[in-house]
Design a protein around this motif. Structure first.
Motif, PDB file in Angstrom:
ATOM      1  N   ARG A  38       0.880  -1.016  -0.057  1.00  0.00           N
ATOM      2  CA  ARG A  38      -0.071   0.059   0.014  1.00  0.00           C
ATOM      3  C   ARG A  38       0.856   1.161   0.056  1.00  0.00           C
ATOM      4  O   ARG A  38       1.971   1.214   0.418  1.00  0.00           O
ATOM      5  CB  ARG A  38      -1.068   0.162   1.039  1.00  0.00           C
ATOM      6  N   THR A  90      -5.725   4.151   5.411  1.00  0.00           N
ATOM      7  CA  THR A  90      -6.181   4.976   4.081  1.00  0.00           C
ATOM      8  C   THR A  90      -4.902   4.923   2.997  1.00  0.00           C
ATOM      9  O   THR A  90      -3.756   5.325   3.270  1.00  0.00           O
ATOM     10  CB  THR A  90      -6.471   6.259   4.205  1.00  0.00           C
ATOM     11  N   VAL A  92      -3.697   3.591  -1.460  1.00  0.00           N
ATOM     12  CA  VAL A  92      -3.738   2.749  -2.704  1.00  0.00           C
ATOM     13  C   VAL A  92      -3.131   1.269  -2.518  1.00  0.00           C
ATOM     14  O   VAL A  92      -1.984   1.435  -1.981  1.00  0.00           O
ATOM     15  CB  VAL A  92      -3.256   3.452  -3.756  1.00  0.00           C
ATOM     16  N   THR A 115      -6.030  -0.181  -6.092  1.00  0.00           N
ATOM     17  CA  THR A 115      -7.375   0.167  -5.620  1.00  0.00           C
ATOM     18  C   THR A 115      -7.385   0.996  -4.358  1.00  0.00           C
ATOM     19  O   THR A 115      -6.554   0.835  -3.513  1.00  0.00           O
ATOM     20  CB  THR A 115      -8.264  -1.146  -5.291  1.00  0.00           C
ATOM     21  N   GLN A 116      -8.329   1.942  -4.281  1.00  0.00           N
ATOM     22  CA  GLN A 116      -8.253   2.745  -3.265  1.00  0.00           C
ATOM     23  C   GLN A 116      -9.137   2.418  -1.984  1.00  0.00           C
ATOM     24  O   GLN A 116     -10.171   2.012  -2.460  1.00  0.00           O
ATOM     25  CB  GLN A 116      -8.786   4.349  -3.765  1.00  0.00           C
ATOM     26  N   THR A 118     -10.220   4.110   1.627  1.00  0.00           N
ATOM     27  CA  THR A 118     -10.302   5.296   2.436  1.00  0.00           C
ATOM     28  C   THR A 118     -11.255   5.046   3.623  1.00  0.00           C
ATOM     29  O   THR A 118     -12.244   4.433   3.608  1.00  0.00           O
ATOM     30  CB  THR A 118     -10.932   6.250   1.510  1.00  0.00           C
TER      31      THR A 118
END
Length: 121
Positions: A38, A90, A92, A115-116, A118
């Motif tokens: 990430r 949080t 990507v 893929t995000q 949040t």
């Protein structure tokens, strides 16, 4: 070549859960370990977790006990179940793969598009 496609990102409140999926295609017989990295804005990318073809897993200290990585070799898919999410999760999230013969301690050569995720406070 191996292609990786992620899904499952989104917006969730702190304390909630999400599950990411990543399916490999192409020369999947060459894939050993699969996992997740990430990258948050302004921060370096970090390893989240990975699982080898034999089922051995490894987690970063920041997600140990909250995230679970699993793999379905029949579907060439790796999952990341994320529980007790925190705003600091949080980022990507990128699916990655090591081919057989690659050093698992090195940066993987094969990456998905990301893929995000949040997490709101």
């Amino acid at each position: 070549q191996v292609q990786l496609v992620e899904s499952g990102g989104g917006l969730v409140q702190a304390g909630g859960s999400l599950r990411l999926s990543c399916t490999a295609s192409g020369k999947v017989y060459a894939v050993n370990a699969m996992g997740w990295y990430r990258q948050a804005p302004g921060k370096q990318r970090e390893l989240v977790a990975f699982v080898t073809s034999g089922g051995s897993t490894n987690y970063s200290d920041s997600v140990q006990g909250r995230f679970t990585i699993s793999r379905d070799n029949t579907k060439n898919t790796v999952y990341l179940q994320m529980n007790s999410l925190k705003p600091e999760d949080t980022a990507v999230y990128y699916c990655v793969a090591h081919r057989f013969g690659e050093n698992l301690a090195t940066i993987p050569r094969t990456w998905g598009q990301g893929t995000q995720v949040t997490v709101s406070s």
